[in-house]
Design a protein around this motif. Structure first.
Motif, short mmCIF file in Angstrom:
data_model
loop_
_atom_site.label_atom_id
_atom_site.label_comp_id
_atom_site.label_asym_id
_atom_site.label_seq_id
_atom_site.Cartn_x
_atom_site.Cartn_y
_atom_site.Cartn_z
N VAL A 63 -7.54 -21.40 -12.55
CA VAL A 63 -8.14 -20.53 -12.77
C VAL A 63 -8.04 -19.53 -14.28
O VAL A 63 -8.71 -18.71 -14.37
N LYS A 64 -6.59 -19.96 -14.77
CA LYS A 64 -6.48 -19.53 -16.08
C LYS A 64 -8.13 -19.10 -16.81
O LYS A 64 -8.73 -20.15 -17.22
N GLY A 65 -8.20 -18.14 -17.65
CA GLY A 65 -9.41 -17.65 -18.27
C GLY A 65 -10.32 -17.39 -17.61
O GLY A 65 -11.38 -17.37 -18.08
N ARG A 66 -9.98 -17.55 -16.45
CA ARG A 66 -11.42 -16.83 -15.33
C ARG A 66 -11.00 -15.52 -14.64
O ARG A 66 -12.25 -15.13 -13.96
N PHE A 67 -10.20 -15.72 -14.05
CA PHE A 67 -9.13 -15.30 -13.08
C PHE A 67 -8.16 -13.75 -13.62
O PHE A 67 -8.08 -14.39 -14.66
N THR A 68 -8.40 -12.47 -13.02
CA THR A 68 -7.49 -11.68 -13.76
C THR A 68 -6.88 -10.96 -12.19
O THR A 68 -7.02 -10.54 -11.45
N ILE A 69 -5.65 -11.18 -12.66
CA ILE A 69 -5.09 -10.51 -11.66
C ILE A 69 -4.45 -9.33 -11.80
O ILE A 69 -3.69 -9.15 -13.21
N SER A 70 -3.89 -8.32 -10.94
CA SER A 70 -3.63 -7.00 -11.26
C SER A 70 -3.12 -5.84 -10.88
O SER A 70 -3.54 -6.43 -9.34
N LYS A 71 -2.55 -4.80 -10.30
CA LYS A 71 -1.43 -4.00 -9.20
C LYS A 71 -2.02 -2.57 -9.87
O LYS A 71 -1.66 -2.83 -11.16
N HIS A 72 -2.17 -2.19 -9.18
CA HIS A 72 -1.96 -0.49 -8.83
C HIS A 72 -0.86 0.14 -8.83
O HIS A 72 -1.33 0.36 -6.80
N SER A 73 0.21 -0.01 -9.62
CA SER A 73 1.38 0.30 -7.76
C SER A 73 1.12 1.57 -7.62
O SER A 73 1.70 1.75 -6.36
N ALA A 74 0.95 2.92 -7.90
CA ALA A 74 0.28 4.02 -7.21
C ALA A 74 0.14 3.95 -5.99
O ALA A 74 0.64 5.36 -5.20
N LYS A 75 -0.67 2.92 -5.60
CA LYS A 75 -1.91 2.60 -4.75
C LYS A 75 -1.89 1.68 -3.65
O LYS A 75 -2.53 2.19 -3.11
N ASN A 76 -0.08 1.06 -4.66
CA ASN A 76 -0.28 0.33 -3.82
C ASN A 76 -0.89 -0.98 -3.39
O ASN A 76 -1.46 -2.02 -2.50
N THR A 77 -1.72 -1.08 -4.36
CA THR A 77 -3.03 -2.47 -4.62
C THR A 77 -2.79 -3.13 -5.23
O THR A 77 -2.94 -3.33 -6.35
N LEU A 78 -3.71 -4.17 -5.39
CA LEU A 78 -3.59 -6.30 -5.64
C LEU A 78 -4.71 -5.87 -5.70
O LEU A 78 -5.37 -6.08 -5.41
N THR A 79 -5.04 -5.91 -7.10
CA THR A 79 -6.81 -6.97 -7.79
C THR A 79 -6.55 -8.82 -7.85
O THR A 79 -6.18 -8.45 -9.08
N LEU A 80 -7.99 -8.92 -7.93
CA LEU A 80 -7.89 -10.43 -8.41
C LEU A 80 -9.38 -10.56 -8.57
O LEU A 80 -10.55 -10.30 -8.25
#
Length: 124
Positions: A63-80
């Motif tokens: 998935v390298k180069g196509r997927f991006t993982i990120s997080k928003h700690s204050a909202k306890n949210t993880l995104t892909l």
């Protein structure tokens, strides 16, 4: 205990994009590693990406180069964020979390908390 809830799955044509989200609730303090996994029909669950408390990120080669993982700690949210989707990306996607540090491409046994999953279907 910590509860994880994924959303954002769906059906998309190859080359398209989808964004998955995972909201954590309950005891989220000291959660250090968060990750995404996927499991295609008839296959073993595989790690897709992980992110730790310092923001260190690891991706599976597929998935390298196509997927991006990120997080928003204050909202306890993880995104892909998933771009340039391929038919082989079709799977049930799960978010996971653990109190330990991330250790490379995520491995299922290393995670204590799991969501119920959200289905991603990519058609040609």
């Amino acid at each position: 205990q910590q509860q994880l809830m994924e959303s954002g799955g769906g059906s998309v044509q190859a080359g398209g994009s989808l964004t998955l989200s995972c909201v954590a609730s309950g005891y989220t303090y000291s959660t250090y590693c968060r990750a995404w996994f996927r499991q295609a029909a008839g296959k073993e669950r595989e790690g897709v990406a992980s992110i730790d408390g310092d923001g260190k990120i690891t991706y599976a080669d597929s998935v390298k180069g196509r997927f991006t993982i990120s997080k928003h700690s204050a909202k306890n949210t993880l995104t892909l964020q998933m771009n340039s989707l391929k038919t082989e990306d079709t799977a049930m996607y799960y978010c996971a979390a653990d109190h330990r540090y991330c250790n490379g491409v995520p491995q299922s046994p290393d995670f204590r908390y799991w969501g119920q999953g959200t289905q991603v279907t990519v058609s040609s």
